[in-house]
Design a protein around this motif. Sequence first.
Motif, mmCIF file in Angstrom:
data_model
loop_
_atom_site.group_PDB
_atom_site.id
_atom_site.type_symbol
_atom_site.label_atom_id
_atom_site.label_comp_id
_atom_site.label_asym_id
_atom_site.label_seq_id
_atom_site.Cartn_x
_atom_site.Cartn_y
_atom_site.Cartn_z
ATOM 1 N N ASN A 58 0.856 -1.185 0.000
ATOM 2 C CA ASN A 58 0.000 0.000 0.000
ATOM 3 C C ASN A 58 0.898 1.243 0.000
ATOM 4 O O ASN A 58 0.661 2.196 -0.756
ATOM 5 C CB ASN A 58 -0.919 -0.039 1.236
ATOM 6 C CG ASN A 58 -2.092 0.929 1.153
ATOM 7 O OD1 ASN A 58 -2.123 1.911 1.880
ATOM 8 N ND2 ASN A 58 -3.043 0.655 0.284
ATOM 9 N N GLY A 122 -3.167 -1.104 3.779
ATOM 10 C CA GLY A 122 -4.265 -1.493 2.893
ATOM 11 C C GLY A 122 -4.795 -2.855 3.280
ATOM 12 O O GLY A 122 -5.121 -3.107 4.452
ATOM 13 N N ASP A 151 -6.784 2.107 -1.620
ATOM 14 C CA ASP A 151 -7.395 0.788 -1.431
ATOM 15 C C ASP A 151 -8.455 0.765 -0.325
ATOM 16 O O ASP A 151 -9.609 0.477 -0.598
ATOM 17 C CB ASP A 151 -6.332 -0.300 -1.205
ATOM 18 C CG ASP A 151 -6.809 -1.645 -1.734
ATOM 19 O OD1 ASP A 151 -7.841 -1.663 -2.415
ATOM 20 O OD2 ASP A 151 -6.156 -2.663 -1.459
ATOM 21 N N THR A 175 -9.566 2.136 -5.282
ATOM 22 C CA THR A 175 -9.217 0.728 -5.128
ATOM 23 C C THR A 175 -8.953 0.107 -6.501
ATOM 24 O O THR A 175 -9.204 0.725 -7.524
ATOM 25 C CB THR A 175 -10.289 -0.045 -4.333
ATOM 26 O OG1 THR A 175 -9.774 -1.344 -4.027
ATOM 27 C CG2 THR A 175 -11.597 -0.197 -5.114
#
Length: 496
Positions: A58, A122, A151, A175
């Motif tokens: 992430n 994430g 996300d 996302t």
Amino acid sequence: MMDSILDTEQMYAADRAAIARGISAYSLIDRAGVAAAEQIHVRWPTGKILVLCGPGNNGGDGYRLASQLHCWGRAVRVMEYAPQRARSAEAQAHREQCLVALEPLDETAFEAADIVVDALLGMGLQRPLSAALQTVLQSLQASSASICAIDVPTGIDGNGRCWAEAPLQAALTITFFRKKLAHVLAPSRFLCGEIKVVDIGLCEEDVTPPSYLYENQPALWQSAIPWPQPLQHKYQRGAALVYGGSEMTGAARLSALACARAGAGATTIACASDVWAIYAQSMQSVMVKRWHSLSQAAALSHSSTYQAVLIGPGLAPEPSTQELVMRSLLQTQVSSWVVDAGALTAFASQPESLFEGIHTSAAQVILTPHEGEFARLFPDLALHSNQKNKVERARQAAARSGAIVLLKGSDTVVASPDGRAAVQTQSSPYLASAGSGDVLAGMMTGLLAQGMSPWLAANMAVWMHSQAGLILGAGLIAEDLVQSIPTIWQQIGRMN
Ligand SMILES: NC(=O)C1=CN([C@@H]2O[C@H](COP(=O)(O)OP(=O)(O)OC[C@H]3O[C@@H](n4cnc5c(N)ncnc54)[C@H](O)[C@@H]3O)[C@@H](O)[C@H]2O)[C@@H](O)CC1
Ligand SMILES: [K+]
């Protein structure tokens, strides 16, 4: 084909499948970062951007999108949380190639930013957040910056489970590939703000086994809508039977009207003879039949006069209701049933007998519990006694009962015993009002009477009900929902 919704495991598996067919893990972050940068640039064309990068992939997305925004001339700063943590080779590569200077996380900088990008954690979140990280989230939330989550907003995982005292509330969540459970289930859905799904080169074939979870949208049921045909007479459009209770007579009346407005050609309320006059005086287009004994009541559904039966609204949750359900269901010749309200709670002490009845019956059954009724029928799957998400709980309940389970709420889930499930993501809080569920059950019965399959009828009714709530908004009462059904039909008609 409709896009499916994935859980965290399915998304990781899809990533692995894409990597196996030649898209590198480095390239996935590359694509994710660029696509996210585009969304941010479009949504906020001006303003200072601060990107917070965490220790996993992430964070990798964060480094990549920061570089991209920098290339487009945006004022970008990057701050790192836990930079000393081991990271994947691909995230490390994007970190090393980041075109923006890397700074340690400094909460006092939040206020100076117009947009803060949360690339902290994430899908990989898997334990409670540390007190230090929770404090970071609190200062961020308290700042005046707009928050864009990559996300998922940090604090919730991809399945919507919350690991923070106060997870982040984002204005926009970007996302990748498909929505995950966190983006459709409550309460996590409400933390995401607007949700943008961007393409990173994965395809449905990367999801193996396939996901059979969908958002409830018209594409799911539109092609099966039972539009009336010119030569049909009323009984060919479908006849429905609604069992009416003896005390709360309003419930079945609302259901019957909703059933008729959903398109059943003929709707009948069956009630005990001592309350017949109450129903008969207030109903006009709906017929009212009286019964003098429980066996007479049960026998009404033993013929093929009707195509759909609704039992439960306004019925007392007592042994006589249980007996009526069992006697009528076991020998029914009516193909589709909706079991709701009092008829669910009547089985609280022995839910297995209801499930046995459903498995034995020739009918296909839809159970329509709210969380309270669900807990009575499936105590081990109840909200607070089971760690699983709502989709899994509803799926297990469907498999156990042999019925379609429609688990109500701000994220109503319809789950079929065959594993398919759908989530209603657009809804109105004003639908939480007395009689609203009776209208929903009635609408469903009307669609079933016209020959729609229980899976599609349940989803279409949930969608129509939600639309009615959204259109009416504040001040709505259940009677208004019934009145608005023609408007919803017009809306659906315009979509075709
Ligand atoms: N191939 C892929 O896996 C792709 C992943 N992508 C991105 O990568 C993310 C998933 O990456 P990861 O699996 O590395 O997961 P994350 O980046 O969400 O986090 C994993 C890291 O956080 C740590 N962690 C977990 N819980 C924590 C907690 N409570 N406090 C502090 N640290 C914690 C873990 O030990 C691990 O180091 C997705 O959400 C998405 O943003 C995208 O780039 C698309 C492709
Ligand atoms: K995040």
